[in-house]
Design a protein around this motif. Structure first.
Motif, short mmCIF file in Angstrom:
data_model
loop_
_atom_site.label_atom_id
_atom_site.label_comp_id
_atom_site.label_asym_id
_atom_site.label_seq_id
_atom_site.Cartn_x
_atom_site.Cartn_y
_atom_site.Cartn_z
N SER A 52 -0.92 11.33 -6.27
CA SER A 52 -0.87 12.53 -5.43
C SER A 52 -0.17 13.67 -6.16
CB SER A 52 -0.15 12.23 -4.12
OG SER A 52 0.06 13.41 -3.36
N ARG A 53 -0.69 14.88 -6.04
CA ARG A 53 -0.06 16.03 -6.70
C ARG A 53 1.14 16.56 -5.89
NH1 ARG A 53 -5.11 20.16 -5.91
NH2 ARG A 53 -6.23 18.22 -6.28
N ASN A 54 1.23 16.18 -4.60
CA ASN A 54 2.33 16.65 -3.76
C ASN A 54 2.63 15.60 -2.70
OD1 ASN A 54 4.27 18.16 -2.46
ND2 ASN A 54 2.85 19.65 -1.58
N PRO A 55 3.25 14.48 -3.10
CA PRO A 55 3.48 13.38 -2.15
C PRO A 55 4.78 13.55 -1.36
CG PRO A 55 4.16 12.69 -4.34
CD PRO A 55 3.64 14.12 -4.48
N HIS A 56 4.76 13.09 -0.11
CA HIS A 56 5.95 13.13 0.75
C HIS A 56 6.05 11.83 1.53
CE1 HIS A 56 7.03 17.50 0.49
NE2 HIS A 56 5.77 17.57 0.07
N VAL A 57 7.28 11.33 1.67
CA VAL A 57 7.55 10.24 2.61
C VAL A 57 7.73 10.85 3.99
CG1 VAL A 57 9.14 8.41 3.29
CG2 VAL A 57 8.68 8.80 0.88
N VAL A 58 6.99 10.36 4.96
CA VAL A 58 7.15 10.80 6.34
C VAL A 58 7.19 9.55 7.23
CG1 VAL A 58 6.04 13.04 6.01
CG2 VAL A 58 4.65 11.06 6.60
N HIS A 59 7.56 9.75 8.48
CA HIS A 59 7.59 8.65 9.43
C HIS A 59 6.78 9.01 10.66
CE1 HIS A 59 11.20 7.73 6.95
NE2 HIS A 59 10.67 6.53 7.04
N ASP A 60 6.42 7.98 11.40
CA ASP A 60 5.58 8.15 12.59
C ASP A 60 6.24 7.39 13.73
OD1 ASP A 60 3.35 9.04 14.00
OD2 ASP A 60 2.31 7.14 13.71
N GLU B 104 -9.55 5.15 -2.00
CA GLU B 104 -8.21 5.66 -1.67
C GLU B 104 -7.68 6.55 -2.79
OE1 GLU B 104 -7.03 1.64 0.90
OE2 GLU B 104 -6.19 1.98 -1.09
N LYS B 105 -7.77 6.05 -4.02
CA LYS B 105 -7.26 6.82 -5.16
C LYS B 105 -8.05 8.12 -5.35
CE LYS B 105 -7.58 3.43 -8.11
NZ LYS B 105 -7.52 2.71 -9.40
N ALA B 106 -9.37 8.04 -5.21
CA ALA B 106 -10.21 9.23 -5.42
C ALA B 106 -9.87 10.32 -4.41
CB ALA B 106 -11.68 8.84 -5.31
N VAL B 107 -9.67 9.93 -3.16
CA VAL B 107 -9.36 10.91 -2.12
C VAL B 107 -7.96 11.50 -2.32
CG1 VAL B 107 -8.87 11.12 0.34
CG2 VAL B 107 -10.95 9.96 -0.41
N ILE B 108 -6.99 10.64 -2.60
CA ILE B 108 -5.61 11.10 -2.76
C ILE B 108 -5.48 12.03 -3.96
CG2 ILE B 108 -3.27 10.31 -3.33
CD1 ILE B 108 -3.94 7.84 -1.52
N ARG B 109 -6.20 11.75 -5.03
CA ARG B 109 -6.15 12.64 -6.21
C ARG B 109 -6.68 14.03 -5.89
NH1 ARG B 109 -7.93 7.77 -9.71
NH2 ARG B 109 -6.07 7.31 -10.96
N ARG B 110 -7.63 14.12 -4.97
CA ARG B 110 -8.22 15.41 -4.63
C ARG B 110 -7.43 16.17 -3.57
NH1 ARG B 110 -11.95 12.13 -6.58
NH2 ARG B 110 -13.83 12.95 -7.61
N ALA B 111 -6.54 15.47 -2.86
CA ALA B 111 -5.79 16.10 -1.77
C ALA B 111 -4.72 17.03 -2.31
CB ALA B 111 -5.16 15.02 -0.89
N ASP B 112 -4.48 18.12 -1.61
CA ASP B 112 -3.42 19.05 -1.97
C ASP B 112 -2.06 18.57 -1.50
OD1 ASP B 112 -5.03 21.71 -2.88
OD2 ASP B 112 -6.08 20.65 -1.27
N LEU B 113 -2.05 17.63 -0.56
CA LEU B 113 -0.81 17.12 0.02
C LEU B 113 -1.01 15.67 0.42
CD1 LEU B 113 2.05 17.61 1.30
CD2 LEU B 113 0.84 18.36 3.37
N GLY B 114 -0.03 14.83 0.10
CA GLY B 114 -0.07 13.43 0.52
C GLY B 114 1.08 13.14 1.47
N LEU B 115 0.76 12.70 2.68
CA LEU B 115 1.77 12.32 3.67
C LEU B 115 1.69 10.81 3.84
CD1 LEU B 115 1.21 15.13 6.34
CD2 LEU B 115 2.90 15.06 4.47
N PHE B 116 2.70 10.11 3.36
CA PHE B 116 2.67 8.65 3.32
C PHE B 116 3.80 8.09 4.17
CE2 PHE B 116 1.14 10.12 -0.94
CZ PHE B 116 -0.21 9.94 -0.66
N HIS B 117 3.41 7.32 5.18
CA HIS B 117 4.36 6.80 6.15
C HIS B 117 5.12 5.63 5.55
CE1 HIS B 117 6.28 5.33 9.65
NE2 HIS B 117 5.36 4.46 10.02
N GLY B 118 6.41 5.85 5.28
CA GLY B 118 7.26 4.78 4.77
C GLY B 118 7.26 4.68 3.27
#
Length: 403
Positions: free
Chosen positions: A189-197, A164-178
């Motif tokens: 994450s270099r660009n994390p956002h709280v989003v909802h579903d 999980e950490k390895a993938v998130i570190r490489r991602a250009d955007l993190g969309l995290f529900h809640g």
């Protein structure tokens, strides 16, 4: 408009040469298509008859959406056998898309993580999406089930967290529900956002007449308690029943329903019989009709939950949309949902006695419960499927295409 490629871990089923797609996944794909020129959805496919809630999928039945089945490979041997061919298939899909967003969660057979690493290798910007901390769920549920299952979970939780950490570190955007998921993953994450579903439109939000009827009924009859979700250990179903047993023993008049199927449903039914709760607790199992579920949520006086793991379940949002306060175990996610208007009450995780006392107090303080319902309704008015999917789509476009 842009071409979107997603990986969604909700499985397809294949039987008699026909694919079957989950009803809510069907809604989600249509909502993505409302915001992009085309949507290509990679999803794992399981051979066999589908469970309830899956219907036959006809190609082109969702305008501008195509499905790309990937093999379900949830064991090391099966994952290894399918890895190279599936990675080539994923790479081809990545090359044909403009915007990339992949759900992750798991270890063996996590094609979302494979897609992330494949995109990174191709120097393509991509987003990672997750709605719960899967490694924590695995670790916290490792005490339940057969010995083989417990050992497997204990051995995989650590590597899962590392992936999980390895993938998130490489991602250009993190969309995290809640908020709870966001708080766990944002540091990596270099660009994390709280989003909802949420997969309900504004028509599902409780109207004035229904809300007034709920509040009138509350003052005339027993307390109506509801939960909607899987009967699974991580949802704390036996603790939920323990709260109800203590309420009954304390003389609180109530009627409770748990709507949903799952591996612990039969154990719950046996527990209801042992505790003599048959007259006040109903466990009808899976309900395919969303309107039936939403009617139950709208009529309930409170939504009781005992979630034991860090996750962001949609059922809490659905309760708020129904004007039903959420009462249960504390966490960053439920606190975030009711931060504006206070439509919930929470106790520390695992504190069954404190949760019982919270519900008992509300049952004996109708004005406090009426005020809580009013707060819940106002908290729920900010959620609907079109808004949340448009918000996520805008973030994807801005972060990954410069649009």
């Amino acid at each position: 408009m842009l071409r979107l490629l997603i990986y969604a871990p909700v499985p397809l089923y294949e039987a008699d040469g026909q694919l079957f797609l989950e009803d809510q996944a069907r809604v989600g794909l249509r909502l993505w298509a409302d915001n992009f020129a085309t949507v290509a959805a990679m999803m794992p496919v399981i051979k066999g008859r589908p469970p309830e809630g899956w219907r036959a999928y006809v190609p082109d039945s969702i305008e501008r959406v195509t499905l790309h089945p990937l093999p379900a490979a949830y064991t090391p041997m099966r994952f290894a056998r399918h890895f190279l061919a599936t990675r080539r298939q994923i790479a081809a899909r990545i090359e044909a898309a403009d915007i990339l967003s992949f759900a992750i969660g798991g270890l063996w057979g996590d094609w979302g993580a494979v897609a992330c690493l494949t995109a990174h290798r191709a120097k393509r910007p991509f987003a990672v999406w997750t709605d719960r901390v899967e490694s924590d769920v695995t670790r916290l549920t490792a005490a339940q089930g057969p010995l083989k299952t417990r050992l497997r979970k204990r051995l995989t939780a650590g590597p899962m967290w590392a992936l999980e950490k390895a993938v998130i570190r490489r991602a250009d955007l993190g969309l995290f529900h809640g908020r709870e998921t966001f708080d766990t993953y944002a540091p990596f994450s270099r660009n994390p956002h709280v989003v909802h579903d949420i997969l309900l439109d504004r028509s599902f939000q409780i109207d004035d007449a229904s809300f007034h009827a709920k509040q009138q009924a509350m003052q005339k009859g027993p307390l109506q308690i509801v939960y909607a979700g899987r009967a699974d250990a991580m949802k704390g179903p036996l603790e939920w029943l323990s709260v109800l047993q203590q309420l009954r023993d304390a003389g609180v008049a109530f009627s409770a329903r748990w709507l949903g199927d799952g591996p612990m449903l039969e154990e719950m039914r046996r527990a209801v019989t042992r505790a003599g709760l048959q007259d006040v607790v109903a466990l009808p199992g899976f309900t395919a009709d969303r309107e039936v579920v939403m009617t139950a949520l709208r009529e309930a006086h409170l939504f009781l939950f005992c979630h034991k793991t860090p996750e962001s379940p949609r059922c809490l949002i659905e309760a708020l949309m129904s004007g039903t306060p959420i009462v249960g175990y504390d966490g960053a996610y439920p606190r975030e949902l009711v931060a504006a208007h206070g439509g919930g009450r929470f106790v520390a995780r695992g504190e069954v006695q404190a949760l019982t006392e919270t519900v008992r107090a509300l049952a004996h303080e109708p004005q406090a419960l009426l005020a809580l319902q009013d707060g819940a309704r106002r908290d729920g008015q900010s959620f609907d499927q079109d808004s949340v999917f448009r918000y996520r789509s805008d973030i994807l476009k801005q972060a990954l295409s410069g649009a």
